[in-house]
Design a protein around this motif. Structure first.
Motif, PDB file in Angstrom:
ATOM      1  N   GLY A  33     -22.493  10.733  14.729  1.00  0.00           N
ATOM      2  CA  GLY A  33     -23.385  10.798  13.569  1.00  0.00           C
ATOM      3  C   GLY A  33     -23.115  11.960  12.639  1.00  0.00           C
ATOM      4  N   THR A  34     -21.932  12.589  12.754  1.00  0.00           N
ATOM      5  CA  THR A  34     -21.610  13.726  11.883  1.00  0.00           C
ATOM      6  C   THR A  34     -20.238  13.524  11.250  1.00  0.00           C
ATOM      7  OG1 THR A  34     -20.533  14.993  13.643  1.00  0.00           O
ATOM      8  CG2 THR A  34     -22.911  15.307  13.374  1.00  0.00           C
ATOM      9  N   ARG A  35     -19.983  14.321  10.235  1.00  0.00           N
ATOM     10  CA  ARG A  35     -18.629  14.392   9.672  1.00  0.00           C
ATOM     11  C   ARG A  35     -18.052  15.725  10.108  1.00  0.00           C
ATOM     12  NH1 ARG A  35     -21.117  14.298   4.034  1.00  0.00           N
ATOM     13  NH2 ARG A  35     -20.155  12.246   4.084  1.00  0.00           N
ATOM     14  N   PHE A  36     -16.738  15.835  10.086  1.00  0.00           N
ATOM     15  CA  PHE A  36     -16.143  17.118  10.443  1.00  0.00           C
ATOM     16  C   PHE A  36     -14.856  17.359   9.681  1.00  0.00           C
ATOM     17  CE2 PHE A  36     -14.533  14.238  13.798  1.00  0.00           C
ATOM     18  CZ  PHE A  36     -13.170  14.490  13.763  1.00  0.00           C
ATOM     19  N   THR A  37     -14.437  18.614   9.697  1.00  0.00           N
ATOM     20  CA  THR A  37     -13.145  19.013   9.165  1.00  0.00           C
ATOM     21  C   THR A  37     -12.314  19.554  10.314  1.00  0.00           C
ATOM     22  OG1 THR A  37     -13.902  21.254   8.636  1.00  0.00           O
ATOM     23  CG2 THR A  37     -14.046  19.596   6.872  1.00  0.00           C
ATOM     24  N   VAL A  38     -11.002  19.575  10.115  1.00  0.00           N
ATOM     25  CA  VAL A  38     -10.069  20.068  11.122  1.00  0.00           C
ATOM     26  C   VAL A  38      -9.262  21.205  10.500  1.00  0.00           C
ATOM     27  CG1 VAL A  38      -8.084  19.465  12.560  1.00  0.00           C
ATOM     28  CG2 VAL A  38      -9.873  17.766  12.120  1.00  0.00           C
ATOM     29  N   GLU A  75       8.330  25.546  18.328  1.00  0.00           N
ATOM     30  CA  GLU A  75       7.025  25.282  18.915  1.00  0.00           C
ATOM     31  C   GLU A  75       6.098  26.437  18.569  1.00  0.00           C
ATOM     32  OE1 GLU A  75       7.163  24.533  23.111  1.00  0.00           O
ATOM     33  OE2 GLU A  75       8.945  23.279  22.932  1.00  0.00           O
ATOM     34  N   TYR A  76       4.852  26.093  18.232  1.00  0.00           N
ATOM     35  CA  TYR A  76       3.872  27.099  17.841  1.00  0.00           C
ATOM     36  C   TYR A  76       2.570  26.883  18.606  1.00  0.00           C
ATOM     37  CZ  TYR A  76       7.037  27.889  13.922  1.00  0.00           C
ATOM     38  OH  TYR A  76       8.132  28.179  13.160  1.00  0.00           O
ATOM     39  N   ALA A  77       2.148  27.924  19.337  1.00  0.00           N
ATOM     40  CA  ALA A  77       0.841  27.888  20.000  1.00  0.00           C
ATOM     41  C   ALA A  77      -0.225  28.033  18.913  1.00  0.00           C
ATOM     42  CB  ALA A  77       0.737  29.013  21.020  1.00  0.00           C
ATOM     43  N   CYS A  78      -1.173  27.108  18.907  1.00  0.00           N
ATOM     44  CA  CYS A  78      -2.185  27.095  17.854  1.00  0.00           C
ATOM     45  C   CYS A  78      -3.576  26.806  18.422  1.00  0.00           C
ATOM     46  CB  CYS A  78      -1.861  26.008  16.820  1.00  0.00           C
ATOM     47  SG  CYS A  78      -0.341  26.299  15.889  1.00  0.00           S
ATOM     48  N   SER A  79      -4.570  27.082  17.608  1.00  0.00           N
ATOM     49  CA  SER A  79      -5.948  26.692  17.899  1.00  0.00           C
ATOM     50  C   SER A  79      -6.379  25.707  16.828  1.00  0.00           C
ATOM     51  CB  SER A  79      -6.874  27.902  17.866  1.00  0.00           C
ATOM     52  OG  SER A  79      -6.537  28.809  18.885  1.00  0.00           O
ATOM     53  N   VAL A  80      -7.051  24.655  17.245  1.00  0.00           N
ATOM     54  CA  VAL A  80      -7.593  23.680  16.303  1.00  0.00           C
ATOM     55  C   VAL A  80      -9.114  23.782  16.359  1.00  0.00           C
ATOM     56  CG1 VAL A  80      -7.443  21.787  17.978  1.00  0.00           C
ATOM     57  CG2 VAL A  80      -7.609  21.264  15.557  1.00  0.00           C
ATOM     58  N   ASN A  81      -9.722  23.885  15.194  1.00  0.00           N
ATOM     59  CA  ASN A  81     -11.180  23.972  15.072  1.00  0.00           C
ATOM     60  C   ASN A  81     -11.712  22.703  14.423  1.00  0.00           C
ATOM     61  OD1 ASN A  81     -11.463  26.734  16.022  1.00  0.00           O
ATOM     62  ND2 ASN A  81     -10.455  27.297  14.117  1.00  0.00           N
ATOM     63  N   PHE A  82     -12.772  22.182  15.018  1.00  0.00           N
ATOM     64  CA  PHE A  82     -13.466  21.020  14.483  1.00  0.00           C
ATOM     65  C   PHE A  82     -14.841  21.503  14.022  1.00  0.00           C
ATOM     66  CE2 PHE A  82     -10.561  19.610  17.756  1.00  0.00           C
ATOM     67  CZ  PHE A  82      -9.911  18.542  17.159  1.00  0.00           C
ATOM     68  N   ASP A  83     -15.033  21.618  12.709  1.00  0.00           N
ATOM     69  CA  ASP A  83     -16.316  22.063  12.161  1.00  0.00           C
ATOM     70  C   ASP A  83     -17.139  20.848  11.773  1.00  0.00           C
ATOM     71  OD1 ASP A  83     -16.140  25.007  12.180  1.00  0.00           O
ATOM     72  OD2 ASP A  83     -14.393  24.650  10.913  1.00  0.00           O
ATOM     73  N   ALA A  84     -18.331  20.735  12.360  1.00  0.00           N
ATOM     74  CA  ALA A  84     -19.185  19.555  12.163  1.00  0.00           C
ATOM     75  C   ALA A  84     -20.231  19.816  11.085  1.00  0.00           C
ATOM     76  CB  ALA A  84     -19.876  19.192  13.469  1.00  0.00           C
ATOM     77  N   TYR A  85     -20.521  18.758  10.319  1.00  0.00           N
ATOM     78  CA  TYR A  85     -21.486  18.824   9.208  1.00  0.00           C
ATOM     79  C   TYR A  85     -22.394  17.601   9.248  1.00  0.00           C
ATOM     80  CZ  TYR A  85     -18.080  22.178   7.480  1.00  0.00           C
ATOM     81  OH  TYR A  85     -17.233  23.252   7.364  1.00  0.00           O
ATOM     82  N   ARG A  86     -23.645  17.809   8.882  1.00  0.00           N
ATOM     83  CA  ARG A  86     -24.590  16.692   8.787  1.00  0.00           C
ATOM     84  C   ARG A  86     -24.190  15.826   7.600  1.00  0.00           C
ATOM     85  NH1 ARG A  86     -29.686  19.322   9.562  1.00  0.00           N
ATOM     86  NH2 ARG A  86     -29.439  20.067   7.441  1.00  0.00           N
ATOM     87  N   ILE A  87     -24.190  14.529   7.768  1.00  0.00           N
ATOM     88  CA  ILE A  87     -23.751  13.607   6.715  1.00  0.00           C
ATOM     89  C   ILE A  87     -24.699  13.616   5.524  1.00  0.00           C
ATOM     90  CG2 ILE A  87     -23.390  11.154   6.159  1.00  0.00           C
ATOM     91  CD1 ILE A  87     -22.161  10.833   8.936  1.00  0.00           C
ATOM     92  N   SER A  88     -25.998  13.698   5.769  1.00  0.00           N
ATOM     93  CA  SER A  88     -26.976  13.556   4.680  1.00  0.00           C
ATOM     94  C   SER A  88     -26.890  14.669   3.640  1.00  0.00           C
ATOM     95  CB  SER A  88     -28.394  13.491   5.245  1.00  0.00           C
ATOM     96  OG  SER A  88     -28.702  14.688   5.953  1.00  0.00           O
ATOM     97  N   ASN A 146     -24.438  17.670   4.146  1.00  0.00           N
ATOM     98  CA  ASN A 146     -23.282  18.524   4.440  1.00  0.00           C
ATOM     99  C   ASN A 146     -23.648  19.873   5.051  1.00  0.00           C
ATOM    100  OD1 ASN A 146     -21.305  16.678   3.680  1.00  0.00           O
ATOM    101  ND2 ASN A 146     -21.257  17.396   1.574  1.00  0.00           N
ATOM    102  N   ALA A 147     -24.842  19.988   5.634  1.00  0.00           N
ATOM    103  CA  ALA A 147     -25.230  21.235   6.284  1.00  0.00           C
ATOM    104  C   ALA A 147     -24.346  21.463   7.510  1.00  0.00           C
ATOM    105  CB  ALA A 147     -26.699  21.196   6.684  1.00  0.00           C
ATOM    106  N   TYR A 148     -23.891  22.694   7.685  1.00  0.00           N
ATOM    107  CA  TYR A 148     -23.034  23.054   8.807  1.00  0.00           C
ATOM    108  C   TYR A 148     -23.817  22.967  10.106  1.00  0.00           C
ATOM    109  CZ  TYR A 148     -19.833  25.776  11.695  1.00  0.00           C
ATOM    110  OH  TYR A 148     -18.981  26.202  12.685  1.00  0.00           O
ATOM    111  N   ILE A 149     -23.217  22.329  11.130  1.00  0.00           N
ATOM    112  CA  ILE A 149     -23.875  22.158  12.424  1.00  0.00           C
ATOM    113  C   ILE A 149     -23.262  23.080  13.475  1.00  0.00           C
ATOM    114  CG2 ILE A 149     -24.325  20.542  14.308  1.00  0.00           C
ATOM    115  CD1 ILE A 149     -24.299  18.305  12.164  1.00  0.00           C
TER     116      ILE A 149
END
Length: 80
Positions: A8-13, A49-62, A64-67
């Motif tokens: 039920g949310t949207r997110f960015t990567v 090869e690169y060691a990395c961190s991936v972040n998934f930032d979630a937002y409310r759809i209605s 766009n408030a950050y969750i």
């Protein structure tokens, strides 16, 4: 990377290198049922090869408030 239909949310990567902290990729919003099949990095990297961190930032759809954020460690393989 997929945002499943029942989410039920949207997110960015965002992907950052662990050794330098440099951001190498940022997506736009992914709404439920959207996915990233492949994408180019936002910076040019030498082959390797690169060691990395991936972040998934979630937002409310209605409104766009950050969750919140989830994160994982990944390896990015660059082939030229």
């Amino acid at each position: 990377i997929e945002n499943p239909p029942n989410n039920g949310t949207r997110f960015t990567v965002t992907i950052c290198r662990d050794d330098t902290g440099e951001e190498i990729y940022r997506s736009g919003y992914l709404d439920p049922e959207q996915y990233i099949d492949e994408a180019s990095l936002d910076v040019e990297l030498a082959e390797g090869e690169y060691a990395c961190s991936v972040n998934f930032d979630a937002y409310r759809i209605s409104d766009n408030a950050y969750i919140g954020r989830a994160a994982a460690k990944i390896t990015v393989f660059v082939q030229n």
